[in-house]
Design a protein around this motif. Structure first.
Motif, short mmCIF file in Angstrom:
data_model
loop_
_atom_site.label_atom_id
_atom_site.label_comp_id
_atom_site.label_asym_id
_atom_site.label_seq_id
_atom_site.Cartn_x
_atom_site.Cartn_y
_atom_site.Cartn_z
N SER A 120 -0.18 6.73 -12.19
CA SER A 120 -0.96 6.40 -10.99
C SER A 120 -2.41 6.06 -11.31
O SER A 120 -3.14 5.56 -10.47
N ARG A 132 3.28 11.39 -13.87
CA ARG A 132 2.95 10.87 -12.54
C ARG A 132 1.45 10.57 -12.45
O ARG A 132 1.04 9.53 -11.94
N SER A 141 5.95 9.13 -5.07
CA SER A 141 5.22 9.97 -6.00
C SER A 141 3.88 9.39 -6.41
O SER A 141 3.19 9.97 -7.22
N ASP A 142 3.50 8.23 -5.89
CA ASP A 142 2.20 7.68 -6.24
C ASP A 142 1.10 8.58 -5.74
O ASP A 142 1.18 9.13 -4.64
#
Length: 166
Positions: free
Chosen positions: A63, A59, A2-3
């Motif tokens: 990030s 997210r 999910s980065d």
């Protein structure tokens, strides 16, 4: 995974895996207008669940693709002088000068650039004496600054960190 990668993609002209999609962009656009908008309200406006907004926002936060901050008016904070300086730097001293300026509380923005200057720095000072001290006492002590050109900001007409989503 999910980065997020940069929205620019993988460097080969392809969108990066996990880059911002259309829904992410819409979430960012709403948070740029109001960084305190509840996820429930964002979800309502976009027609998705609060959980979806929370997951995507978290997210993007983890990030580094998104940060929400408060932007204060420096004049209302008691600062009387805003200025920016363009610095020409000896090439071998570039990183040293950047690192030093980034450590100064009065420096609110630093970027490397091309053209007649190597570094652009924005300064916030209590008064003219404070600016003079920065420019003529502290800056020369850094080493590596070949020339500087400084401009005082008389009035801010627009301050915006809202980037258009294309």
């Amino acid at each position: 995974m999910s980065d997020l990668t940069t929205a620019a993609g993988d460097g080969n002209g392809r969108p990066g895996r996990g880059s911002l999609d259309e829904l992410d962009g819409k979430i960012v656009a709403l948070l740029q207008r109001d960084g305190r908008m509840p996820y429930r309200e964002i979800g309502r406006q976009l027609g998705v669940s609060e959980g979806t907004v929370r997951h995507r926002a978290n997210r993007m936060f983890s990030s580094g693709a998104l940060t929400v901050v408060a932007i204060a008016d420096p004049f209302r904070m008691g600062y009387r002088v805003l200025a920016f300086t363009l610095l020409k730097i000896a090439p071998e001293q570039q990183q040293h000068v950047i690192d030093t300026l980034c450590g100064w509380d009065e420096v609110t923005y630093v970027s490397s650039c091309t053209g007649r200057a190597d570094i652009y720095a924005q300064l916030v000072c209590r008064d003219h004496a404070h600016l003079w001290d920065l420019l003529y006492q502290r800056l020369p002590q850094i080493g590596g600054v070949v020339t500087s050109e400084t401009f005082m900001e008389l009035k801010m007409h627009k301050v915006s960190y809202v980037y258009p989503m294309s």
